[in-house]
Write a protein that holds these residues in place. Sequence first.
Motif, short mmCIF file in Angstrom:
data_model
loop_
_atom_site.label_atom_id
_atom_site.label_comp_id
_atom_site.label_asym_id
_atom_site.label_seq_id
_atom_site.Cartn_x
_atom_site.Cartn_y
_atom_site.Cartn_z
N LEU A 1 16.50 -27.16 113.35
CA LEU A 1 16.12 -27.23 111.93
C LEU A 1 15.10 -26.15 111.59
O LEU A 1 15.13 -25.55 110.51
N TYR A 2 14.20 -25.89 112.54
CA TYR A 2 13.18 -24.86 112.33
C TYR A 2 13.84 -23.49 112.18
O TYR A 2 13.42 -22.66 111.37
N LEU B 1 16.64 -22.92 110.89
CA LEU B 1 17.35 -22.82 109.60
C LEU B 1 16.56 -21.98 108.58
O LEU B 1 17.13 -21.44 107.65
N ARG B 2 15.24 -21.92 108.81
CA ARG B 2 14.39 -21.19 107.86
C ARG B 2 14.62 -19.68 107.93
O ARG B 2 14.39 -18.97 106.97
N TYR C 1 10.51 -31.52 113.38
CA TYR C 1 10.51 -30.33 112.53
C TYR C 1 9.22 -30.27 111.72
O TYR C 1 8.53 -29.25 111.69
N PHE C 2 8.89 -31.39 111.06
CA PHE C 2 7.67 -31.40 110.23
C PHE C 2 6.43 -31.21 111.09
O PHE C 2 5.50 -30.50 110.70
N VAL D 1 6.16 -27.57 111.92
CA VAL D 1 5.71 -26.81 110.75
C VAL D 1 4.20 -26.94 110.55
O VAL D 1 3.51 -25.97 110.24
N MET E 1 4.78 -19.78 114.04
CA MET E 1 3.98 -20.88 113.55
C MET E 1 2.72 -20.39 112.85
O MET E 1 2.12 -21.11 112.09
N PHE F 1 1.85 -21.04 109.35
CA PHE F 1 1.71 -22.43 108.96
C PHE F 1 0.49 -23.09 109.60
O PHE F 1 0.36 -24.30 109.53
N VAL G 1 -1.08 -25.09 105.27
CA VAL G 1 0.33 -25.11 104.93
C VAL G 1 0.51 -26.00 103.70
O VAL G 1 -0.13 -27.05 103.62
N PHE H 1 1.23 -34.76 104.27
CA PHE H 1 1.83 -35.06 105.58
C PHE H 1 0.85 -35.83 106.46
O PHE H 1 1.22 -36.81 107.11
N LYS I 1 9.57 -23.25 101.27
CA LYS I 1 9.71 -22.72 102.63
C LYS I 1 9.77 -23.83 103.67
O LYS I 1 10.28 -23.66 104.76
N ILE I 2 9.22 -24.99 103.33
CA ILE I 2 9.17 -26.08 104.30
C ILE I 2 10.35 -27.02 104.14
O ILE I 2 11.05 -27.32 105.09
N MET J 1 18.20 -27.27 103.61
CA MET J 1 17.77 -28.02 104.79
C MET J 1 18.01 -29.51 104.61
O MET J 1 18.54 -30.18 105.50
N TYR K 1 21.52 -30.09 104.98
CA TYR K 1 22.02 -30.00 106.36
C TYR K 1 21.65 -31.25 107.17
O TYR K 1 22.45 -31.72 107.96
N LEU L 1 26.51 -22.03 106.79
CA LEU L 1 25.42 -21.29 107.42
C LEU L 1 25.79 -19.85 107.77
O LEU L 1 24.96 -18.94 107.68
#
Lengths: 504, 154
Positions: free
Chosen positions: A218-219, A221-222, A422-423, A426, B1, B4, B8, B14, B82-83, B88, B91, B122
């Motif tokens: 999933l990461y 996919l960005r 995934y979260f 991120v 990373m 982020f 972020v 979150f 972006k997140i 996404m 998917y 994709l």
Amino acid sequence: MPETLSYFLMSWLDPSLLLIVAVGTFAGVYAGAIPGISVTMAVSVLISFTFSWDVNAALAMMVGVYCGGVYGGSRTAILLNIPGTPAAVATAFDGYPLAKLGEAGKAIGISTVVSVIGGYIGIAILAVGAPMVSGIALQFAPRDFLLLAMIGLLLVGGLSGGSLAKGIFAAALGVLIGLVGLDNLTAQPRLTFGSVSMLGGISYIAAMIGFFGVAEALYQLRDLHIDPIKQQVSKIVPAWKEVRKYLPLSIRSSAIGVIIGALPGAGGDIAALIAYDQAKRTVKNPSRPFGKGAYEGLVAPESANNAVIGGAFVPMLTLGIPGDAVTALFIGALFIHGLRPGPMLMVDTPHLFWFIVGALVLANSLLLIIGLTGVRIFTRIMTMPRGLLIPLVILLSVVGTYTIQNSFTDVYWMLAFGVLGYFMKVYGFEPGPVILGVILGPLMDVSFRRAILSSRGDLMDFFTSFFVNPISLVLTIAFLLLILNQTPLWGRIFNRRKATAGPG
Amino acid sequence: MNEFQSRVPGAIPFYVVLLASSCVLLWEAWRIEGFGALSGPGTFPMIAAAVMVLCILSLLVRAFARPRGTEEKPPLTERFPKIVTLPMIGYVLLCAAYVLALEIAGFWIASAVFLCVSFAVLHQKGLLKAAIATAASLVFVYIVFRFIFQIYLP
């Protein structure tokens, strides 16, 4: 001794095992090289497919994938500036500039040879050191296992993500995932929210594949549309003169790799970065400035990250505590095959230890052949578009999770962990501590309760026991130093010492 | 990373979700046997859940204490793309639908549809190429899993 030798040579002399190690190493090199497929992801998916195999065959395959995967990551780091695995991050610092200078072939050749050297050094230390550590570990009390597991979680939590709070949070989450289900000692349901389907616990394979496979997919996919830059690769077999020139640095870096690998929780990425840093500080006249195509900047991380493999197996096989994320998966695989890694493993099943050592040496030797050939096909496979790769990873993850217990519940858990992973990724929470927590959680729980019981429930007695026994005392001091190391107080102490030493 | 690491978009919400989940887990751990014997089955889960609560609280406090940047904040709709992008979410839903379809339609049909749609969306090289890639992938899966690994497919 002849018995030990026969166990060691088992994978060399049995044609089917030899083939399995070769296929595993080959697959590992390619899996590790494809950005988007990490070694951890490949091994986690593979465990689910090999669980019905004989234990030796399953371990042979995983050993091959592990060795090949760690090495494979360097290829894309050199050719595309995209590390195939986290352990190859430092390789890209000088590897990619070398490729841009038109020396990609030579860089790949040297990185292959020093990786193999690093691998051999790591395995030699494993073969010599593990029986010694195992002997000491037999004297460990439950509290010592608790301390070791906490040290491991603290190390991986502090080193992997940059933020200790995030690392410890991830590890504690993993511990709770590992504790779901019926309690081993009292058969009381724990953290099941009253659901019958959770009484059997959450499959750690589902957690592993979710956090490493699906979350990573999933990461990715960005960044679907990154076009790889194709490099010209010429002759890659390096001259002996070149290898001899870098041998001392390679041995030094391998030593760093073995030590970092043997620390519970710390893996190839950290070892490679530390080795790169020491090379930068100690090499007086590098072939080129570091960061601009210095071969020394390639030799150090590549030797170190492959030496980590041998080092990481030491705590895994002797204490049941994984040295890195991949060895955490190996522990999972051993559990599936009815084995319990820990001090008794080498007493009860010494053949397994020498079989793993033999398979590691074989995989490492095969790496030299596979690494120095087939570069043309390799460059094609490596540039496989992510749009094709991601759905295949999801498919493999679903099939892999399902096959463990033929359960769709596991597959839903895997997907849920993938989204959560995934979260977390991120927002800077690494998946490594979660998996380590899942594996170590039940061990910590049982060790904690046994330690309390051996103190007859007396808290004072429980805490003093950490300082009375010499082994416990050493581990307690290490644990406290690690905590202190993460606080601002540590920085202040060292700054004051530097300030007082400075003017003199 | 790196991009982020700290600020972020959506980090605070979150963390709040994680805090709420940690509190639920702490409560569930407490329900095992409350504050019973130290060697009881509930003690260690409670310690782990309490550690989670403390860690996430410290992250929240630090996130709130951090001074806000001088530049103007972009509107909420521009902070999340972006997140959590629409493709996404789509998917993830497709993956969930795939697992559901596995139970209903079986492995081969569900996987063929899933792979074909995924490749088409994709990889974006047309439906025909997606279908060819799907067929090739399924042949590969059949050979590897049925012959080499000999596993039972869903």
